[in-house]
Design a protein around this motif. Structure first.
Motif, PDB file in Angstrom:
ATOM      1  N   THR A 276      -7.256 -10.834  18.763  1.00  0.00           N
ATOM      2  CA  THR A 276      -7.001  -9.863  19.803  1.00  0.00           C
ATOM      3  C   THR A 276      -7.995  -8.742  19.573  1.00  0.00           C
TER       4      THR A 276
ATOM      5  N   THR B 104     -14.726  -4.960  28.617  1.00  0.00           N
ATOM      6  CA  THR B 104     -13.758  -5.914  29.148  1.00  0.00           C
ATOM      7  C   THR B 104     -14.461  -7.196  29.580  1.00  0.00           C
TER       8      THR B 104
ATOM      9  N   ILE C 196      -9.899   1.620  24.480  1.00  0.00           N
ATOM     10  CA  ILE C 196      -9.392   2.961  24.195  1.00  0.00           C
ATOM     11  C   ILE C 196     -10.553   3.926  24.391  1.00  0.00           C
TER      12      ILE C 196
ATOM     13  N   VAL D 170      -6.138  -8.752  14.617  1.00  0.00           N
ATOM     14  CA  VAL D 170      -6.542  -7.750  15.596  1.00  0.00           C
ATOM     15  C   VAL D 170      -7.841  -7.136  15.095  1.00  0.00           C
TER      16      VAL D 170
ATOM     17  N   LEU E  28     -10.864  -4.279  15.786  1.00  0.00           N
ATOM     18  CA  LEU E  28     -11.305  -3.078  16.485  1.00  0.00           C
ATOM     19  C   LEU E  28     -12.826  -3.111  16.547  1.00  0.00           C
TER      20      LEU E  28
ATOM     21  N   ILE F  52      -9.640  -5.009  20.429  1.00  0.00           N
ATOM     22  CA  ILE F  52      -9.515  -3.664  20.972  1.00  0.00           C
ATOM     23  C   ILE F  52     -10.880  -3.013  20.801  1.00  0.00           C
ATOM     24  N   SER F  53     -11.355  -2.357  21.844  1.00  0.00           N
ATOM     25  CA  SER F  53     -12.668  -1.737  21.782  1.00  0.00           C
ATOM     26  C   SER F  53     -12.585  -0.266  22.129  1.00  0.00           C
ATOM     27  N   THR F  54     -13.333   0.556  21.390  1.00  0.00           N
ATOM     28  CA  THR F  54     -13.443   1.954  21.768  1.00  0.00           C
ATOM     29  C   THR F  54     -14.554   2.080  22.798  1.00  0.00           C
TER      30      THR F  54
ATOM     31  N   SER G  31     -13.037  -7.971  25.577  1.00  0.00           N
ATOM     32  CA  SER G  31     -12.070  -7.086  24.923  1.00  0.00           C
ATOM     33  C   SER G  31     -10.736  -7.142  25.663  1.00  0.00           C
ATOM     34  N   HIS G  32      -9.656  -7.334  24.909  1.00  0.00           N
ATOM     35  CA  HIS G  32      -8.323  -7.363  25.506  1.00  0.00           C
ATOM     36  C   HIS G  32      -7.860  -5.976  25.918  1.00  0.00           C
ATOM     37  N   HIS G  33      -8.207  -4.973  25.124  1.00  0.00           N
ATOM     38  CA  HIS G  33      -7.780  -3.597  25.353  1.00  0.00           C
ATOM     39  C   HIS G  33      -8.960  -2.673  25.097  1.00  0.00           C
TER      40      HIS G  33
END
Length: 107
Positions: free
Chosen positions: A75, A90, A98, A51, A53, A77-79, A94-96
């Motif tokens: 996987t 996205t 925040i 994962v 970030l 995740i991006s801020t 990016s999958h997710h």
């Protein structure tokens, strides 16, 4: 830069594109390969099960991190700071996302 470290640009890429890609892409690559027990070479599957970030996913380095990490199987995740930035992160892969402006992103 020493000649052995230079990469020729494709014919359709001008120097402005080369300059814009170099530092962000190299920084992103280094960030993804610097872990002591991590991969030293990015390729498909190199980050499977990991994962990543990507802080600031819409910035030049963050955008490159998203794309490289996703390509390598992580996987991601991006801020982000807004819905518009979320769409950029996205679209990059990016999958997710925040939104760090919505409360405490660590929770």
């Amino acid at each position: 830069m020493p000649a052995e470290q230079a990469v020729p640009l494709p014919d359709e890429a001008d120097f402005e594109i080369g300059a814009a890609l170099g530092v962000p892409a190299l920084t992103a690559h280094r960030a993804l390969t610097v872990a002591e027990d991590g991969t030293r070479r990015l390729q498909p599957g190199a980050l499977d099960g990991k994962v990543v970030l990507a802080a600031g996913g819409a910035g030049a380095v963050g955008h490159a991190v998203i794309q490289l990490a996703r390509w390598a199987g992580a996987t991601v995740i991006s801020t982000i700071s807004s819905p518009a930035i979320a769409r950029l992160a996205t679209a990059a892969g990016s999958h997710h996302v925040i939104n760090y402006r919505d409360g405490d992103p660590a929770t």
